[in-house]
Design a protein around this motif. Structure first.
Motif, mmCIF file in Angstrom:
data_model
loop_
_atom_site.group_PDB
_atom_site.id
_atom_site.type_symbol
_atom_site.label_atom_id
_atom_site.label_comp_id
_atom_site.label_asym_id
_atom_site.label_seq_id
_atom_site.Cartn_x
_atom_site.Cartn_y
_atom_site.Cartn_z
ATOM 1 N N GLY A 15 0.769 -1.204 -0.275
ATOM 2 C CA GLY A 15 0.055 -0.042 0.191
ATOM 3 C C GLY A 15 0.876 1.185 -0.545
ATOM 4 N N HIS A 16 2.002 1.026 1.014
ATOM 5 C CA HIS A 16 2.634 2.082 0.276
ATOM 6 C C HIS A 16 3.207 3.042 -0.790
ATOM 7 C CE1 HIS A 16 6.439 4.800 0.669
ATOM 8 N NE2 HIS A 16 6.031 5.480 1.920
ATOM 9 N N GLY A 17 3.359 2.027 -1.254
ATOM 10 C CA GLY A 17 3.751 1.970 -3.346
ATOM 11 C C GLY A 17 2.736 2.886 -3.598
ATOM 12 N N ILE A 18 2.050 2.087 -3.816
ATOM 13 C CA ILE A 18 0.732 2.778 -4.108
ATOM 14 C C ILE A 18 0.344 3.869 -3.444
ATOM 15 C CG2 ILE A 18 -1.789 2.022 -4.642
ATOM 16 C CD1 ILE A 18 -2.006 -0.934 -3.588
ATOM 17 N N GLY A 19 0.087 4.162 -2.605
ATOM 18 C CA GLY A 19 -0.267 5.764 -1.560
ATOM 19 C C GLY A 19 1.209 6.859 -2.630
ATOM 20 N N LYS A 20 2.219 6.361 -2.316
ATOM 21 C CA LYS A 20 3.615 6.950 -2.805
ATOM 22 C C LYS A 20 3.015 7.581 -4.383
ATOM 23 C CE LYS A 20 7.171 5.714 -4.380
ATOM 24 N NZ LYS A 20 8.525 5.556 -4.903
ATOM 25 N N ASN A 21 2.283 6.437 -5.184
ATOM 26 C CA ASN A 21 2.738 6.633 -6.575
ATOM 27 C C ASN A 21 1.740 8.274 -6.919
ATOM 28 O OD1 ASN A 21 4.495 5.497 -8.468
ATOM 29 N ND2 ASN A 21 4.599 4.303 -6.963
ATOM 30 N N ILE A 22 0.143 7.436 -6.433
ATOM 31 C CA ILE A 22 -0.764 8.316 -6.439
ATOM 32 C C ILE A 22 -0.213 9.551 -5.882
ATOM 33 C CG2 ILE A 22 -2.876 8.875 -5.526
ATOM 34 C CD1 ILE A 22 -3.394 5.973 -5.157
ATOM 35 N N VAL A 23 0.125 9.764 -4.631
ATOM 36 C CA VAL A 23 -0.004 11.875 -4.254
ATOM 37 C C VAL A 23 1.203 12.358 -4.920
ATOM 38 C CG1 VAL A 23 1.994 10.965 -2.699
ATOM 39 C CG2 VAL A 23 0.465 13.157 -2.321
ATOM 40 N N THR A 24 2.278 11.640 -5.597
ATOM 41 C CA THR A 24 3.246 12.061 -6.778
ATOM 42 C C THR A 24 3.487 12.226 -7.335
ATOM 43 O OG1 THR A 24 4.332 9.898 -6.949
ATOM 44 C CG2 THR A 24 5.294 11.736 -4.351
ATOM 45 N N ARG A 126 2.775 -9.088 -8.359
ATOM 46 C CA ARG A 126 4.621 -8.548 -8.286
ATOM 47 C C ARG A 126 4.641 -8.523 -6.338
ATOM 48 N NH1 ARG A 126 3.414 -5.482 -13.346
ATOM 49 N NH2 ARG A 126 3.719 -7.016 -15.286
ATOM 50 N N THR A 127 5.809 -7.377 -6.220
ATOM 51 C CA THR A 127 6.167 -7.039 -4.908
ATOM 52 C C THR A 127 5.893 -5.845 -4.338
ATOM 53 O OG1 THR A 127 9.170 -7.183 -5.788
ATOM 54 C CG2 THR A 127 7.474 -8.877 -5.687
ATOM 55 N N PRO A 128 6.512 -5.900 -3.562
ATOM 56 C CA PRO A 128 6.683 -4.442 -3.147
ATOM 57 C C PRO A 128 7.407 -3.724 -3.704
ATOM 58 C CG PRO A 128 6.925 -6.028 -0.915
ATOM 59 C CD PRO A 128 6.573 -5.885 -1.945
ATOM 60 N N LYS A 129 8.681 -4.515 -4.623
ATOM 61 C CA LYS A 129 9.701 -3.370 -5.228
ATOM 62 C C LYS A 129 8.458 -2.473 -6.563
ATOM 63 C CE LYS A 129 13.272 -4.145 -7.800
ATOM 64 N NZ LYS A 129 13.358 -3.694 -9.447
ATOM 65 N N LEU A 136 2.552 -2.197 -11.088
ATOM 66 C CA LEU A 136 2.469 -3.864 -10.231
ATOM 67 C C LEU A 136 1.321 -3.636 -11.368
ATOM 68 C CD1 LEU A 136 1.216 -2.396 -7.003
ATOM 69 C CD2 LEU A 136 2.202 -3.603 -7.513
ATOM 70 N N GLY A 137 0.991 -5.134 -11.284
ATOM 71 C CA GLY A 137 0.123 -5.624 -12.443
ATOM 72 C C GLY A 137 -1.938 -6.007 -11.558
ATOM 73 N N LEU A 138 -2.201 -5.618 -11.995
ATOM 74 C CA LEU A 138 -4.096 -5.432 -11.636
ATOM 75 C C LEU A 138 -5.113 -6.469 -12.435
ATOM 76 C CD1 LEU A 138 -4.846 -1.283 -11.001
ATOM 77 C CD2 LEU A 138 -3.660 -3.485 -9.518
ATOM 78 N N MET A 139 -5.620 -7.377 -11.680
ATOM 79 C CA MET A 139 -6.672 -7.792 -12.147
ATOM 80 C C MET A 139 -7.604 -6.878 -11.501
ATOM 81 S SD MET A 139 -5.333 -11.681 -10.583
ATOM 82 C CE MET A 139 -4.111 -10.215 -9.870
ATOM 83 N N THR A 140 -9.037 -6.796 -12.640
ATOM 84 C CA THR A 140 -10.347 -5.973 -12.202
ATOM 85 C C THR A 140 -11.627 -6.797 -12.488
ATOM 86 O OG1 THR A 140 -10.394 -4.610 -14.637
ATOM 87 C CG2 THR A 140 -9.030 -3.730 -12.921
ATOM 88 N N GLY A 141 -12.264 -6.457 -11.706
ATOM 89 C CA GLY A 141 -13.637 -6.767 -11.533
ATOM 90 C C GLY A 141 -14.679 -5.521 -11.058
ATOM 91 N N PRO A 152 -6.691 6.196 -14.886
ATOM 92 C CA PRO A 152 -5.827 7.600 -14.619
ATOM 93 C C PRO A 152 -5.165 6.691 -13.212
ATOM 94 C CG PRO A 152 -7.397 8.044 -15.550
ATOM 95 C CD PRO A 152 -8.073 6.855 -15.339
ATOM 96 N N ILE A 153 -6.112 7.007 -12.285
ATOM 97 C CA ILE A 153 -5.077 6.422 -11.267
ATOM 98 C C ILE A 153 -4.751 5.338 -10.854
ATOM 99 C CG2 ILE A 153 -5.772 6.449 -8.513
ATOM 100 C CD1 ILE A 153 -8.020 7.906 -9.192
ATOM 101 N N LEU A 154 -5.513 3.907 -11.170
ATOM 102 C CA LEU A 154 -5.119 2.496 -11.302
ATOM 103 C C LEU A 154 -3.550 2.781 -12.419
ATOM 104 C CD1 LEU A 154 -7.258 0.494 -12.502
ATOM 105 C CD2 LEU A 154 -7.014 1.381 -10.161
ATOM 106 N N ASP A 155 -3.532 3.516 -12.939
ATOM 107 C CA ASP A 155 -2.555 3.754 -14.091
ATOM 108 C C ASP A 155 -0.888 4.482 -13.228
ATOM 109 O OD1 ASP A 155 -3.223 3.050 -16.669
ATOM 110 O OD2 ASP A 155 -3.801 4.557 -17.213
ATOM 111 N N CYS A 156 -0.778 5.408 -11.797
ATOM 112 C CA CYS A 156 0.120 6.070 -11.841
ATOM 113 C C CYS A 156 0.933 4.575 -10.873
ATOM 114 C CB CYS A 156 -1.056 6.594 -10.038
ATOM 115 S SG CYS A 156 -1.114 8.188 -10.907
ATOM 116 N N PHE A 157 0.002 3.446 -10.423
ATOM 117 C CA PHE A 157 0.634 2.453 -10.132
ATOM 118 C C PHE A 157 1.195 0.774 -10.163
ATOM 119 C CE2 PHE A 157 -3.530 3.293 -7.781
ATOM 120 C CZ PHE A 157 -4.268 0.884 -8.071
ATOM 121 N N ALA A 158 0.565 0.930 -11.780
ATOM 122 C CA ALA A 158 0.310 -0.410 -12.274
ATOM 123 C C ALA A 158 0.559 0.222 -13.547
ATOM 124 C CB ALA A 158 -0.916 -1.220 -12.501
ATOM 125 N N ASP A 159 1.505 -1.098 -14.538
ATOM 126 C CA ASP A 159 1.804 -0.777 -15.484
ATOM 127 C C ASP A 159 1.045 -2.084 -16.976
ATOM 128 O OD1 ASP A 159 2.497 -3.376 -15.206
ATOM 129 O OD2 ASP A 159 5.141 -2.453 -15.717
#
Length: 297
Positions: A15-24, A126-129, A136-141, A152-159
């Motif tokens: 979650g830290h990496g997710i939050g960091k990429n969103i706020v920055t 994937r991992t915290p790195k 990250l990789g995401l599966m969405t439902g 656009p928010i998902l794209d901040c932390f996932a490729d």
């Protein structure tokens, strides 16, 4: 176009990496602390605001991301007094990045939608790195229109973002993925222990596996334990793996689908927890196998 306001509950290893990429990347972020203040303080230092309750997070945000242990924790955040439902406003989107049980996800979606909101599942691989790198990789439902709205928010932390289907489908896919990964880890750990018992050179084992059909990402991560006493390539606790495989067998039981291999993997992880390995990372299944068989690692 005005950027959505984002909430995050669960600023742990992922979650830290997710939050960091969103706020920055320019989004207004509101976070909720749990036990470990270090990641929260870091996000606040990057511009995030702190809320005191899930309700306050919901009231401050247009989209709330959850990244917690599992379904009991998600349900608590939604249904508790001063929870997300209490702060629900029409159109609020809750996106659950946790590894959760699909039946619970569907129940939560019904409750959120009854209050005028939307609930989607967005579990991670994937991992915290990769979380820190925004890869990250995401599966969405869930509703494709809702998911497109938050893309656009998902794209901040996932490729990598793969739509699995209706609500709950992301978590179903996640459980299957995790069973395959964790099951592979259990097999690899047992095989490495056999090699150590037989006094096989671990570099030779690595070289032949990586040249043939047994090659896997999980093998690459776990062979580092006997080669370099390094478990950092898979920072995922054995207790969390145990929980995920139990979610998988709960799901297969309701199908019904015979899952004898998954049951064996689950019991391996239960044994690990019972032997004190619960908070150690999954590669330490090698240490468990060695301990059980009197092998010096």
């Amino acid at each position: 176009m005005t950027k959505k306001k984002v909430g995050l509950i669960g600023a742990g290893l992922m979650g830290h990496g997710i939050g960091k990429n969103i706020v920055t990347k320019g989004y207004e972020l509101t976070v909720l602390a749990h036990r470990n203040r270090a990641p929260i303080d870091d996000l606040i230092g990057k511009g995030a605001k702190e809320a005191r309750t899930p309700r306050a997070v919901a009231e401050a945000a247009d989209v709330v991301f959850l990244c917690v242990t599992g379904s009991p924790q998600v349900e608590d955040l939604v249904f508790r007094k001063d929870g997300l439902l209490d702060g629900m406003k029409p159109g609020l989107i809750i996106a659950d990045c946790s590894t959760a049980e699909p039946a619970s996800t569907k129940k939560l979606a019904e409750a959120v939608e009854a209050k005028g909101g939307h609930f989607v599942d967005t579990p991670l691989v994937r991992t915290p790195k990769e979380a820190e790198e925004g890869k990250l990789g995401l599966m969405t439902g869930g509703d494709e229109k809702v998911l497109k709205d938050i893309r656009p928010i998902l794209d901040c932390f996932a490729d990598t973002i793969i739509h699995a289907g209706p609500v709950g489908a992301g978590h179903t896919l996640k459980l299957i993925n995790n069973f395959i990964a964790i099951g592979t880890a259990a097999v690899v750990a047992e095989g490495i222990a056999a090699g150590l018992k037989a006094e096989v050179d671990m570099k030779a084992l690595n070289d032949i596996v990586m040249a043939g059909g047994a090659k896997s990402v999980m093998f690459e991560r776990i062979i580092k334990v006997p080669l370099a006493d390094d478990d950092s390539a898979a920072k995922f606790a054995i207790d969390n793996a145990r929980k995920d495989v139990r979610y998988y067998t709960n799901m297969t039981e309701t199908m019904p689908l015979a899952s004898p291999v998954a049951e064996a993997v689950h019991q391996t992880l239960v044994l690990g927890s019972a032997q004190g390995y619960g908070q150690k990372f999954v590669p330490r299944l090698v240490n468990l196998a060695c301990q059980l068989n009197g092998i010096k690692l």
